[in-house]
Scaffold this active site. Structure first.
Site, PDB file in Angstrom:
ATOM      1  N   SER A   1       0.834  -1.200   0.000  1.00 55.74           N
ATOM      2  CA  SER A   1       0.000   0.000   0.000  1.00 55.74           C
ATOM      3  C   SER A   1       0.873   1.256   0.000  1.00 55.74           C
ATOM      4  CB  SER A   1      -0.891  -0.004   1.246  1.00 55.74           C
ATOM      5  OG  SER A   1      -0.085  -0.064   2.415  1.00 55.74           O
TER       6      SER A   1
ATOM      7  N   ASN B   1      -1.113  -2.223  13.969  1.00 56.85           N
ATOM      8  CA  ASN B   1      -2.559  -2.002  14.038  1.00 56.85           C
ATOM      9  C   ASN B   1      -2.911  -0.719  14.804  1.00 56.85           C
ATOM     10  OD1 ASN B   1      -2.564  -4.390  12.739  1.00 56.85           O
ATOM     11  ND2 ASN B   1      -3.458  -5.602  14.410  1.00 56.85           N
TER      12      ASN B   1
ATOM     13  N   THR C   1     -39.605  27.667  -6.745  1.00 53.12           N
ATOM     14  CA  THR C   1     -39.898  26.327  -6.238  1.00 53.12           C
ATOM     15  C   THR C   1     -40.296  25.533  -7.473  1.00 53.12           C
ATOM     16  OG1 THR C   1     -42.233  26.761  -5.844  1.00 53.12           O
ATOM     17  CG2 THR C   1     -40.752  27.201  -3.994  1.00 53.12           C
ATOM     18  N   HIS C   2     -39.926  24.263  -7.524  1.00 49.74           N
ATOM     19  CA  HIS C   2     -40.168  23.422  -8.709  1.00 49.74           C
ATOM     20  C   HIS C   2     -39.533  24.031  -9.959  1.00 49.74           C
ATOM     21  CE1 HIS C   2     -43.399  21.566  -6.236  1.00 49.74           C
ATOM     22  NE2 HIS C   2     -43.587  22.821  -5.860  1.00 49.74           N
TER      23      HIS C   2
ATOM     24  N   SER D   1     -15.482  25.964 -26.684  1.00 47.65           N
ATOM     25  CA  SER D   1     -15.722  24.687 -27.361  1.00 47.65           C
ATOM     26  C   SER D   1     -14.725  24.561 -28.505  1.00 47.65           C
ATOM     27  CB  SER D   1     -17.150  24.672 -27.896  1.00 47.65           C
ATOM     28  OG  SER D   1     -17.244  23.819 -29.014  1.00 47.65           O
TER      29      SER D   1
ATOM     30  N   LYS E   1     -19.280  29.404 -28.023  1.00 52.05           N
ATOM     31  CA  LYS E   1     -19.539  28.815 -26.712  1.00 52.05           C
ATOM     32  C   LYS E   1     -18.612  29.312 -25.610  1.00 52.05           C
ATOM     33  CE  LYS E   1     -21.768  25.566 -25.648  1.00 52.05           C
ATOM     34  NZ  LYS E   1     -21.699  24.147 -25.961  1.00 52.05           N
TER      35      LYS E   1
ATOM     36  N   ASN F   1     -18.296  27.767 -21.809  1.00 48.72           N
ATOM     37  CA  ASN F   1     -18.879  26.701 -20.990  1.00 48.72           C
ATOM     38  C   ASN F   1     -18.518  26.823 -19.507  1.00 48.72           C
ATOM     39  OD1 ASN F   1     -19.962  25.517 -23.312  1.00 48.72           O
ATOM     40  ND2 ASN F   1     -18.083  24.371 -23.687  1.00 48.72           N
TER      41      ASN F   1
ATOM     42  N   GLU G   1     -19.473  22.529 -13.485  1.00 45.52           N
ATOM     43  CA  GLU G   1     -19.869  21.194 -13.966  1.00 45.52           C
ATOM     44  C   GLU G   1     -18.978  20.115 -13.364  1.00 45.52           C
ATOM     45  OE1 GLU G   1     -21.442  21.320 -18.433  1.00 45.52           O
ATOM     46  OE2 GLU G   1     -19.607  22.440 -18.169  1.00 45.52           O
TER      47      GLU G   1
ATOM     48  N   TYR H   1      -8.698  -5.916  14.016  1.00 44.57           N
ATOM     49  CA  TYR H   1      -8.116  -5.463  12.756  1.00 44.57           C
ATOM     50  C   TYR H   1      -8.244  -6.544  11.684  1.00 44.57           C
ATOM     51  CZ  TYR H   1      -4.895  -3.927   9.179  1.00 44.57           C
ATOM     52  OH  TYR H   1      -4.355  -3.555   7.978  1.00 44.57           O
TER      53      TYR H   1
ATOM     54  N   GLN I   1      -6.908  -1.734   5.166  1.00 51.93           N
ATOM     55  CA  GLN I   1      -5.864  -0.995   4.450  1.00 51.93           C
ATOM     56  C   GLN I   1      -6.465  -0.189   3.290  1.00 51.93           C
ATOM     57  OE1 GLN I   1      -1.865  -2.699   3.818  1.00 51.93           O
ATOM     58  NE2 GLN I   1      -2.471  -2.870   1.682  1.00 51.93           N
TER      59      GLN I   1
ATOM     60  N   LYS J   1      -7.568   4.079   3.199  1.00 52.42           N
ATOM     61  CA  LYS J   1      -6.820   5.304   2.942  1.00 52.42           C
ATOM     62  C   LYS J   1      -7.031   5.877   1.541  1.00 52.42           C
ATOM     63  CE  LYS J   1      -3.557   3.058   5.065  1.00 52.42           C
ATOM     64  NZ  LYS J   1      -4.484   2.317   5.965  1.00 52.42           N
TER      65      LYS J   1
END
Ligand code: ARG
Length: 466
Positions: free
Chosen positions: A27, A114, A159-160, A281, A287, A289, A294, A321, A326, A329
């Site tokens: 690891s 451990n 709303t909505h 773009s 464009k 963007n 995003e 343990y 392991q 992480k």
């Protein structure tokens, strides 16, 4: 110090570990970033071993000096990492053996990997969470100063995703301040459970040596010691909590991102993202963007994935343990890195947003957003709310048919819906009044929002001082 297969644990083994197993179980690529915590933990452990006379002062001195040299080597990229040494703990112990000789074999007295790894991860996360809180506070300051700067800008609240009632842009921005404030509170609470010292739990059952855990905890700045050795080496709840808090924080960033993406679309036209934080773009020259929001929205999925991964990792594990742990992480580091990157990019991006106050105001003036206020007006004139709602519904339908707003209807037209309506209705239906009359605690009236900004500024100033 005979080690037939070169491992510090090789005593009971007669055969070398297969290379494929070394690669599979290693690891080091992931956990090498724990090196500073591992060394700091080992130094404190040595001091404690000397204080309790488990090793001599001279041994402790040599070990501590050696650990310091190893730290410098790692920092100067003069340290060799190697799959056959599994993880950062083995690497450092092995390097210490080469550096100070046989005395290095005493470092691990009354300790196991451990409790060592549990300590390292707690120390890492303690720092990481403190840093995240600090950076979130810096980002919130930007949000609050934007709110203050644009205190007179009005936009439709939704709303909505349908226009609902006019609100202050500052009120909208301060809603995000509140979300991130809760995130900070959650991280602070998480810190209480992270900040507990597990050393002394050893492999799982504690140790026979007369150690002084309070002293080690003091040296490492831990206010508490774990109360059950089995739990201490198996507990990763504090990581789950962190990932849950991080997931929620990313959810808030993702919602903010979604709004910025929508608001920068021509259909809304509410904002323009600074050129430095947008991209073009490769095929469509016109464009611009909103890639940064995003990507933040997209990266949210990683952190959710880390949380699910961590919960799944733990759910079937017997005490105490297990090597499965392991895997914690990679998930944890991915989330701290992702969250930090998102906080940072937003701290940079937010101040450069151009808010189109005129477009926002126009949007708030169209679509009968004053309907609730007209109903409230009729209630003020003695009508029951449900009757008022119905009456205004008829007026809205009429206005829509005639392509007018409620405030554009003549008094005669309005009278056809209720004879309780008088000239003072026009004052009620003004954008300004619709904002300023919403004085309930937490409402959008300017005075309320200013007060909320003040409270936030004071809290943020306090956070910075801590
Ligand atoms: N690299 C291991 C981990 O992160 C360290 C603990 C290893 N303990 C063991 N008994 N093999 O979990």
């Amino acid at each position: 110090m005979t080690q037939p297969n070169g491992k510090l644990w090789s005593g009971r083994f007669s055969q070398k570990t297969d290379v494929s197993v070394e690669a599979f179980t290693s690891s080091i690529d992931i956990d090498k970033r724990l090196y500073a915590f591992d060394i700091e933990g080992s130094v404190a452990h040595c001091k404690m071993l000397a204080k309790t006379s488990i090793i001599s002062d001279d041994d402790a001195f040599q070990l501590i000096e050696g650990l310091g040299r190893i730290k410098r080597n790692i920092e100067h990229n003069e340290f060799e990492f190697d799959d056959s040494l599994e993880d950062i703990h083995m690497h450092i112990e092995h390097a210490l053996l080469q550096d100070v000789g046989k005395v290095a074999l005493k470092l691990h007295t009354s300790r196991s990997r451990n409790d060592q790894v549990a300590l390292d991860v707690r120390m890492y996360l303690r720092d990481a969470v403190r840093f995240i809180i600090e950076r979130l506070v810096a980002m919130q300051k930007v949000l609050v100063s934007l709110a203050k700067q644009h205190i007179d800008v009005i936009l439709p609240g939704y709303t909505h995703l349908q226009r609902a009632q006019p609100i202050l842009l500052a009120h909208h921005l301060m809603a995000y301040y509140e979300m991130f404030d809760r995130d900070i509170e959650r991280f602070k609470d998480n810190l209480k459970r992270i900040n507990v010292m597990p050393l002394g739990s050893a492999a799982l059952a504690g140790t026979t040596y007369p150690i002084d855990q309070k002293y080690t905890a003091e040296l490492l700045g831990f206010p508490k010691i774990t109360s059950n050795s089995l739990d201490a080496v198996s507990d990763r709840d504090f990581i789950v909590e962190f990932l849950a808090g991080a997931s929620l924080c990313m959810t808030h960033f993702s919602r903010l991102s979604e709004e910025l993406v929508l608001w920068s679309a021509t259909e809304f036209g509410f904002i323009e993202i600074d050129d430095a934080f947008a991209t073009g773009s490769s095929i469509m020259p016109q464009k611009k963007n909103p890639d940064v929001p995003e990507l933040v929205r997209g990266k949210t999925g990683r952190v959710f994935g880390d949380l699910m991964g961590m919960l799944t990792l733990l759910k079937g594990l017997p005490l105490s343990y297990n090597r499965d742990m392991q895997e914690d992480k990679e998930l944890l580091f991915n989330s701290t890195d992702t969250l930090n990157a998102c906080i940072e990019v937003y701290t940079q991006l937010l101040p450069g947003i151009k808010f189109n106050a005129t477009t926002m105001r126009q949007a708030a003036s169209a679509g009968c957003l004053d309907a609730t206020d007209m109903a409230d007006y009729l209630v003020g004139k003695g009508m029951a709310f449900r009757d008022a709602h119905h009456c205004v519904g008829n007026a809205v339908s009429y206005a829509l048919q005639h392509k007018k707003e409620l405030y554009e209807l003549t008094l005669d037209e309005l009278h056809s819906f209720s004879d309780r309506i008088e000239k003072d209705i026009y004052n009620i239906l003004s954008l300004k009044q619709m904002i300023e009359r919403r004085t309930s605690y937490g409402g959008t009236a300017t005075a309320n929002v200013m007060a909320a900004i003040k409270v936030a500024e004071e809290k943020l100033a306090g956070e910075t001082k801590q």
